[in-house]
Enzyme design. Structure first.
Site, short mmCIF file in Angstrom:
data_model
loop_
_atom_site.label_atom_id
_atom_site.label_comp_id
_atom_site.label_asym_id
_atom_site.label_seq_id
_atom_site.Cartn_x
_atom_site.Cartn_y
_atom_site.Cartn_z
N HIS A 169 0.85 -1.20 0.00
CA HIS A 169 0.00 0.00 0.00
C HIS A 169 0.89 1.25 0.00
O HIS A 169 1.94 1.28 0.64
CB HIS A 169 -0.92 -0.01 1.22
N GLU A 212 -4.00 1.69 -7.32
CA GLU A 212 -4.40 2.83 -6.50
C GLU A 212 -3.50 4.03 -6.78
O GLU A 212 -2.47 4.19 -6.13
CB GLU A 212 -4.28 2.47 -5.01
P1 PGA Z 1 -9.71 5.91 -0.06
O1 PGA Z 1 -8.47 4.94 0.27
O2 PGA Z 1 -10.85 5.05 -0.51
O3 PGA Z 1 -9.96 6.62 1.22
O4 PGA Z 1 -9.26 6.83 -1.15
C1 PGA Z 1 -8.19 3.81 -0.53
C2 PGA Z 1 -6.98 3.12 0.00
O5 PGA Z 1 -6.05 3.78 0.49
O6 PGA Z 1 -6.90 1.88 -0.04
#
Ligand code: PGA
Length: 218
Positions: free
Chosen positions: A96, A145
């Site tokens: 992440h 992401e």
């Molecule tokens: P968010 O975070 O939905 O608050 O943008 C997603 C994540 O960090 O996995």
């Protein structure tokens, strides 16, 4: 209809009671729905009580850790290894951006963790911030992401997320999820895309009502 993954990433939120209340409320609202596999990425301390609670109440959730040690069992004070997680969870979220950026986790660290996860029999949800980030072999689920979209309310466009998912799948990845400012209002624009197999949800997963909306609209 394709099978979707809807992943709640609680980050460093929720006490045991909050977590159980959330599970109850969400399970009640989605009873009978079978279009998605719902995975909760819970803080370490909640994995054991939640595993018990989910199995005792027959709730439709799978559990994931948010990290594991890059070391195997041994003299590593403060670390939690893959085998310890496997007692309570089936998945682990690795790479992440909050671990990479804030805690300075390197690609090598993440690759080591993937090895430890495989040794322990955990399934990996591997986060990448772009299609250029290397994905280790035999990782089945990748979550794309982009950093600009995380926690900002400014998601990637569904077309662009889908194009990235297509690229990632060229590397033999089976499932690609999109994450970054997913909400009940925008979820279907991502889940309806041909190369996306679900969503990874941070902030909007904390509130049971919003998460129910995400599941029902996905
Ligand atoms: P968010 O975070 O939905 O608050 O943008 C997603 C994540 O960090 O996995």
């Amino acid at each position: 209809m394709k099978k979707l993954f809807i992943v709640a990433n609680w980050k460093s939120h929720k006490t045991e009671q909050d977590a159980k209340n959330w599970c109850n409320e969400v399970a009640k609202a989605i009873s009978g729905m079978q279009h998605a596999r719902i995975i909760i990425c819970a803080p370490f301390t909640l994995l054991s009580p939640l595993k018990k609670y989910i199995s005792e109440n027959n709730l439709p959730f799978f559990l994931s850790a948010q990290n594991i040690s890059s070391f195997p069992e041994g003299a590593h004070t403060g670390e939690i290894n893959g085998m310890q997680i496997k007692e309570f969870a089936e998945y682990v979220l690795l790479g992440h951006s909050e671990q990479r950026e804030v805690l300075h986790e390197t690609d090598d660290d993440v690759f080591e963790k993937v090895e430890r996860a495989k040794e322990a029999g955990l399934l990996v949800i591997f986060c990448v911030q772009s299609a250029e980030i290397a994905v280790p072999k035999h990782v089945e689920i990748v979550a794309f992401e982009p950093i600009h979209a995380i926690g900002t309310g400014d998601p990637e466009s569904p077309d662009s997320a889908d194009a990235t998912a297509k690229k990632i799948k060229e590397g033999n990845v089976q499932y690609v999820l999109y994450g970054g400012s997913v909400s009940g209002d925008n979820v279907s624009s991502f889940t309806s895309m041909p190369f996306l197999d679900g969503v990874l949800v941070g902030s909007a997963s904390l509130d049971a009502k919003e998460f129910i909306k995400i599941i029902t609209h996905a």
